[in-house]
Design a protein around this motif. Structure first.
Motif, PDB file in Angstrom:
ATOM      1  N   LYS A 280      -5.117   9.605 -29.952  1.00  0.00           N
ATOM      2  CA  LYS A 280      -5.836   8.939 -28.865  1.00  0.00           C
ATOM      3  C   LYS A 280      -4.954   8.777 -27.635  1.00  0.00           C
ATOM      4  O   LYS A 280      -5.407   8.947 -26.505  1.00  0.00           O
ATOM      5  CB  LYS A 280      -6.379   7.592 -29.335  1.00  0.00           C
ATOM      6  CG  LYS A 280      -7.580   7.744 -30.228  1.00  0.00           C
ATOM      7  CD  LYS A 280      -8.256   6.427 -30.469  1.00  0.00           C
ATOM      8  CE  LYS A 280      -9.444   6.716 -31.393  1.00  0.00           C
ATOM      9  NZ  LYS A 280     -10.409   5.666 -31.400  1.00  0.00           N
ATOM     10  N   ASP A 281      -3.684   8.446 -27.864  1.00  0.00           N
ATOM     11  CA  ASP A 281      -2.735   8.319 -26.760  1.00  0.00           C
ATOM     12  C   ASP A 281      -2.553   9.678 -26.049  1.00  0.00           C
ATOM     13  O   ASP A 281      -2.546   9.753 -24.812  1.00  0.00           O
ATOM     14  CB  ASP A 281      -1.389   7.807 -27.297  1.00  0.00           C
ATOM     15  CG  ASP A 281      -0.405   7.524 -26.197  1.00  0.00           C
ATOM     16  OD1 ASP A 281      -0.816   6.944 -25.156  1.00  0.00           O
ATOM     17  OD2 ASP A 281       0.788   7.897 -26.341  1.00  0.00           O
ATOM     18  N   ALA A 282      -2.438  10.734 -26.852  1.00  0.00           N
ATOM     19  CA  ALA A 282      -2.306  12.085 -26.280  1.00  0.00           C
ATOM     20  C   ALA A 282      -3.571  12.471 -25.497  1.00  0.00           C
ATOM     21  O   ALA A 282      -3.497  13.097 -24.432  1.00  0.00           O
ATOM     22  CB  ALA A 282      -2.028  13.099 -27.377  1.00  0.00           C
ATOM     23  N   GLU A 283      -4.736  12.080 -26.024  1.00  0.00           N
ATOM     24  CA  GLU A 283      -5.990  12.379 -25.336  1.00  0.00           C
ATOM     25  C   GLU A 283      -6.065  11.648 -23.989  1.00  0.00           C
ATOM     26  O   GLU A 283      -6.476  12.235 -22.974  1.00  0.00           O
ATOM     27  CB  GLU A 283      -7.177  11.980 -26.219  1.00  0.00           C
ATOM     28  CG  GLU A 283      -8.519  12.313 -25.612  1.00  0.00           C
ATOM     29  CD  GLU A 283      -9.673  11.826 -26.495  1.00  0.00           C
ATOM     30  OE1 GLU A 283     -10.799  12.295 -26.243  1.00  0.00           O
ATOM     31  OE2 GLU A 283      -9.451  11.002 -27.393  1.00  0.00           O
TER      32      GLU A 283
ATOM     33  N   GLN B  75      -3.805  13.393 -21.621  1.00  0.00           N
ATOM     34  CA  GLN B  75      -4.419  14.670 -21.212  1.00  0.00           C
ATOM     35  C   GLN B  75      -5.512  14.443 -20.168  1.00  0.00           C
ATOM     36  O   GLN B  75      -5.640  15.200 -19.210  1.00  0.00           O
ATOM     37  CB  GLN B  75      -4.994  15.397 -22.436  1.00  0.00           C
ATOM     38  CG  GLN B  75      -5.618  16.745 -22.150  1.00  0.00           C
ATOM     39  CD  GLN B  75      -4.599  17.761 -21.658  1.00  0.00           C
ATOM     40  OE1 GLN B  75      -3.450  17.740 -22.057  1.00  0.00           O
ATOM     41  NE2 GLN B  75      -5.034  18.653 -20.776  1.00  0.00           N
ATOM     42  N   MET B  76      -6.305  13.393 -20.343  1.00  0.00           N
ATOM     43  CA  MET B  76      -7.344  13.089 -19.365  1.00  0.00           C
ATOM     44  C   MET B  76      -6.721  12.725 -18.020  1.00  0.00           C
ATOM     45  O   MET B  76      -7.224  13.122 -16.950  1.00  0.00           O
ATOM     46  CB  MET B  76      -8.244  11.964 -19.878  1.00  0.00           C
ATOM     47  CG  MET B  76      -9.192  12.450 -20.978  1.00  0.00           C
ATOM     48  SD  MET B  76     -10.188  11.196 -21.838  1.00  0.00           S
ATOM     49  CE  MET B  76     -10.561   9.993 -20.666  1.00  0.00           C
ATOM     50  N   GLY B  77      -5.597  11.988 -18.035  1.00  0.00           N
ATOM     51  CA  GLY B  77      -4.887  11.662 -16.799  1.00  0.00           C
ATOM     52  C   GLY B  77      -4.355  12.911 -16.110  1.00  0.00           C
ATOM     53  O   GLY B  77      -4.444  13.052 -14.880  1.00  0.00           O
TER      54      GLY B  77
ATOM     55  N   LEU C  46      -4.819  17.157 -11.989  1.00  0.00           N
ATOM     56  CA  LEU C  46      -5.019  18.571 -11.646  1.00  0.00           C
ATOM     57  C   LEU C  46      -6.249  18.771 -10.773  1.00  0.00           C
ATOM     58  O   LEU C  46      -6.222  19.546  -9.811  1.00  0.00           O
ATOM     59  CB  LEU C  46      -5.139  19.413 -12.919  1.00  0.00           C
ATOM     60  CG  LEU C  46      -3.836  19.711 -13.648  1.00  0.00           C
ATOM     61  CD1 LEU C  46      -4.121  20.422 -14.967  1.00  0.00           C
ATOM     62  CD2 LEU C  46      -2.921  20.547 -12.794  1.00  0.00           C
ATOM     63  N   ALA C  47      -7.318  18.061 -11.084  1.00  0.00           N
ATOM     64  CA  ALA C  47      -8.536  18.174 -10.279  1.00  0.00           C
ATOM     65  C   ALA C  47      -8.283  17.675  -8.853  1.00  0.00           C
ATOM     66  O   ALA C  47      -8.702  18.300  -7.872  1.00  0.00           O
ATOM     67  CB  ALA C  47      -9.679  17.400 -10.926  1.00  0.00           C
TER      68      ALA C  47
END
Length: 120
Positions: free
Chosen positions: A25-28, A31-33, A38-39
């Motif tokens: 969950k921490d990695a997810e 990754q979302m951050g 990037l966006a």
């Protein structure tokens, strides 16, 4: 005793799975951050590319305008230089010797006779 060891092993497996779940969950979240960053970076790069293109177009148009202004000034100066005449000097070289093609001496004599009245 076998049952207790299996229960303990199950408990360790459950704790291990729970720790791995938190890690995932921490990695997810990370990754979302990163995806959000990037966006935002893509949007910023797209704006910068558009501004760069706009700047190039404006620079080119400014240069063309500058060249046109310089040409206009040069043409105006050349045309005013050509149109300047010195009073008394004809602009046509063939007119320098008189209208009938008189010689220089005859033209001088005519000019002198005009400026000096004849004595009677």
């Amino acid at each position: 005793q076998i049952m207790a060891s299996e229960l303990q092993r199950s408990d360790q497996t459950l704790q291990s799975l729970d720790a791995q779940n938190r890690t995932l969950k921490d990695a997810e979240l990370r990754q979302m951050g990163v995806n959000a960053s990037l966006a935002a970076s893509r949007r910023a790069l797209s704006r910068l590319r558009m501004r760069d293109f706009t700047d190039k177009v404006l620079l080119f148009l400014s240069f063309v305008f500058f060249v046109l202004v310089v040409l206009h000034i040069v043409i105006r100066r050349l045309s005013s230089f050509r149109s300047r005449t010195i009073p008394g000097i004809p602009t046509d070289p063939s007119a320098a010797c008189g209208s009938e093609g008189d010689s220089l001496e005859q033209e001088t004599h005519k000019l002198l006779s005009i400026t000096q009245p004849e004595e009677n």
